[in-house]
Motif scaffolding. Structure first.
Motif, PDB file in Angstrom:
ATOM      1  N   PRO B 107      40.319  33.705  31.019  1.00 21.39           N
ATOM      2  CA  PRO B 107      41.485  33.323  31.332  1.00 21.39           C
ATOM      3  C   PRO B 107      42.469  33.836  32.536  1.00 21.39           C
ATOM      4  CG  PRO B 107      41.810  34.624  28.793  1.00 21.39           C
ATOM      5  CD  PRO B 107      40.202  34.529  29.477  1.00 21.39           C
ATOM      6  N   ALA B 108      43.834  33.393  32.732  1.00 24.44           N
ATOM      7  CA  ALA B 108      44.015  34.229  33.809  1.00 24.44           C
ATOM      8  C   ALA B 108      44.978  35.439  33.702  1.00 24.44           C
ATOM      9  CB  ALA B 108      45.535  33.027  34.543  1.00 24.44           C
ATOM     10  N   HIS B 109      44.412  36.164  34.534  1.00 24.61           N
ATOM     11  CA  HIS B 109      44.595  37.385  33.962  1.00 24.61           C
ATOM     12  C   HIS B 109      43.904  38.925  33.097  1.00 24.61           C
ATOM     13  CE1 HIS B 109      48.113  36.784  37.312  1.00 24.61           C
ATOM     14  NE2 HIS B 109      48.054  35.720  36.012  1.00 24.61           N
ATOM     15  N   GLY B 110      42.462  38.101  32.535  1.00 25.59           N
ATOM     16  CA  GLY B 110      42.016  38.025  31.375  1.00 25.59           C
ATOM     17  C   GLY B 110      40.753  39.163  31.905  1.00 25.59           C
ATOM     18  N   PHE B 111      40.588  39.283  33.223  1.00 23.98           N
ATOM     19  CA  PHE B 111      39.711  41.151  33.550  1.00 23.98           C
ATOM     20  C   PHE B 111      40.025  41.882  32.652  1.00 23.98           C
ATOM     21  CE2 PHE B 111      37.890  43.504  36.902  1.00 23.98           C
ATOM     22  CZ  PHE B 111      36.469  43.212  36.596  1.00 23.98           C
ATOM     23  N   GLY B 112      40.746  42.096  32.877  1.00 20.42           N
ATOM     24  CA  GLY B 112      41.080  43.763  31.756  1.00 20.42           C
ATOM     25  C   GLY B 112      40.605  43.465  30.391  1.00 20.42           C
ATOM     26  N   LEU B 113      41.167  42.236  28.987  1.00 21.87           N
ATOM     27  CA  LEU B 113      40.459  41.920  28.663  1.00 21.87           C
ATOM     28  C   LEU B 113      39.169  41.816  28.602  1.00 21.87           C
ATOM     29  CD1 LEU B 113      42.621  41.639  25.732  1.00 21.87           C
ATOM     30  CD2 LEU B 113      42.576  39.662  26.186  1.00 21.87           C
ATOM     31  N   PHE B 114      38.681  41.120  29.092  1.00 25.67           N
ATOM     32  CA  PHE B 114      37.058  41.153  29.242  1.00 25.67           C
ATOM     33  C   PHE B 114      36.313  43.163  29.228  1.00 25.67           C
ATOM     34  CE2 PHE B 114      35.488  37.246  28.536  1.00 25.67           C
ATOM     35  CZ  PHE B 114      36.179  35.941  28.154  1.00 25.67           C
ATOM     36  N   ARG B 115      37.031  43.165  29.922  1.00 24.11           N
ATOM     37  CA  ARG B 115      37.227  45.330  30.264  1.00 24.11           C
ATOM     38  C   ARG B 115      36.811  45.410  28.961  1.00 24.11           C
ATOM     39  NH1 ARG B 115      33.290  45.430  34.027  1.00 24.11           N
ATOM     40  NH2 ARG B 115      34.187  45.917  35.908  1.00 24.11           N
ATOM     41  N   ALA B 116      37.607  45.305  27.715  1.00 25.74           N
ATOM     42  CA  ALA B 116      38.263  45.969  26.525  1.00 25.74           C
ATOM     43  C   ALA B 116      36.664  45.380  25.715  1.00 25.74           C
ATOM     44  CB  ALA B 116      39.800  45.674  26.286  1.00 25.74           C
ATOM     45  N   PHE B 117      36.691  43.771  25.968  1.00 31.13           N
ATOM     46  CA  PHE B 117      35.281  42.991  25.158  1.00 31.13           C
ATOM     47  C   PHE B 117      34.275  43.737  25.677  1.00 31.13           C
ATOM     48  CE2 PHE B 117      32.301  39.530  25.174  1.00 31.13           C
ATOM     49  CZ  PHE B 117      31.697  39.674  24.044  1.00 31.13           C
ATOM     50  N   ASP B 119      32.788  47.191  25.929  1.00 29.40           N
ATOM     51  CA  ASP B 119      33.435  48.243  25.636  1.00 29.40           C
ATOM     52  C   ASP B 119      33.103  48.724  24.369  1.00 29.40           C
ATOM     53  OD1 ASP B 119      33.276  49.473  28.509  1.00 29.40           O
ATOM     54  OD2 ASP B 119      35.323  50.106  27.600  1.00 29.40           O
ATOM     55  N   ALA B 120      33.232  47.160  23.411  1.00 30.08           N
ATOM     56  CA  ALA B 120      33.669  47.153  22.314  1.00 30.08           C
ATOM     57  C   ALA B 120      32.236  46.294  21.584  1.00 30.08           C
ATOM     58  CB  ALA B 120      34.744  45.691  21.323  1.00 30.08           C
TER      59      ALA B 120
END
Lengths: 245, 245
Positions: B107-117, B119-120
């Motif tokens: 999703p737009a602006h989702g890069f940080g969230l995928f970094r968390a993904f 790490d999970a």
């Protein structure tokens, strides 16, 4: 009967001037305020959470160590739809789905990705708990305070006062450094997790930081200097969504 | 000089009929094929990854245990923009940004969230490695095989053959069960991580599952029965994006 609110938020009170203190219910408070939804709070002491949850039909969110269902707050009751939802992230997904004209908390179809986000965050927060549990217990009203002490001491296998961490401040800072990397990823300005708009991940983390700030101000003096003041900036930016009603 | 491709993907060859085997480069292969971008592969043996990366100007992705920069594949060189990117998730974000008319990976602006993904996910995959590293070493060409054995044995502190896991099959299945919960979250049909469209998280996980299927078919026989066949279905659905060119 007409109400001047549409949603009841179930929360746990305290003797702190801010009253609301639980990071999990603070997440939902941020979410409701951000969306501009009218709600009121039903304050319930810890020992009554299970019976109230059963009364309103809120589902347990996990199991206790002995296998029995575990009922937790936040829960919401939406008087417009008669839906009752527990689990702060399920509530966030419900609010996005039910009120599509309000600002989104998650990208469309993002609930699974936010579950992964939660699984990434939880172990990173572990080093905070030994600091924060004792002063949290101290601000609870007597029935909740006794319940909180008993359940947490059973879980850790020691008196709350024995949790006093030695050298774990560094571990907490290192872990927040990993979360700081998520914010900085992608080369955007990095104030929020998803670019320039607040999302539920920001509220999730801000709720934990606010918890520390409320119950352990001397630890907050430390945290607010971390990572270029990221966590202080985050709390300031979300302050307008932190109203306790 | 005109090319009939726009992007060079740097990958590590093997003696396996599928050639491509590395889960990290498989992620990028899925991404390039899904977006329909024309690319060719430059096959490089492990001992040459560092010098090739320096030649093309690819940044190291982390540090080795001794602190020196660690160069890894995948890397891509985009002949249209002259950009050179390493790190599969940075590549995914670059492709979304640079080719906005192709299907999105995040999703737009989702890069940080995928970094968390990421790490999970990483700790959840740990139990697979003792199974998968020895047969992976066995399919590499001699120079890569020797390099792979040396670096992995140094990291684990034991011969690859001594990794033979006892009773860890259950841990891997339990961990995949946690990921299965992310898919099932939100009450959607749950074939992909974000509803009905493939996203980079699906490719990320499918790449690891495909790795196991390629190098350890007997373990795949087990995994494909897990969680109602979720992982088999995921691989089948992504097969059309798995072409190796």
């Amino acid at each position: 009967m007409a109400h001047n609110f549409a949603i009841v938020l179930y929360d746990i009170p305290s003797s702190h001037p801010h009253n609301a203190w639980s990071p999990n219910t603070l997440k939902t408070r941020y979410a409701l305020n951000y969306k501009g939804l009218r709600y009121m709070t039903e304050w319930v002491e810890y020992p009554d959470i299970e019976s109230v949850s059963k009364d309103i039909g809120a589902a347990p969110t996990d199991n206790k160590p002995d296998g029995r269902p575990h009922y937790t707050f936040p829960a919401i009751r939406d008087l417009s739809t008669e839906a009752v939802i527990s689990d702060s992230t399920k509530i966030a997904a419900y609010l996005d789905r039910t009120y599509p004209d309000t600002p989104r908390l998650m990208p469309a179809h993002g609930f699974g990705l936010f579950r992964a986000f939660e699984d990434a965050v939880r172990p990173l927060l572990d080093p905070l708990f030994p600091f924060v549990l004792p002063p949290t217990q101290a601000i609870l009203n007597p029935p909740s305070g006794a319940y909180f002490r008993h359940t947490r001491e059973e879980s850790y296998g020691m008196p709350l006062e024995a949790l006093a961490p030695t050298g774990e401040a560094g571990a907490a800072a290192d872990n927040f450094g990993k979360m700081d990397e998520w914010f900085r990823a992608g080369g955007e300005d990095g104030v929020y997790m998803m670019g320039n708009a607040v999302c539920y991940a920001d509220m999730w983390l801000a709720a934990y930081v606010l918890w520390v700030k409320l119950v352990l101000p001397e630890k907050w003096e430390d945290i607010k200097t971390w990572h270029g003041g990221r966590w202080a900036t985050l709390l300031e930016n979300l302050e307008k969504y932190g109203t306790v009603v």
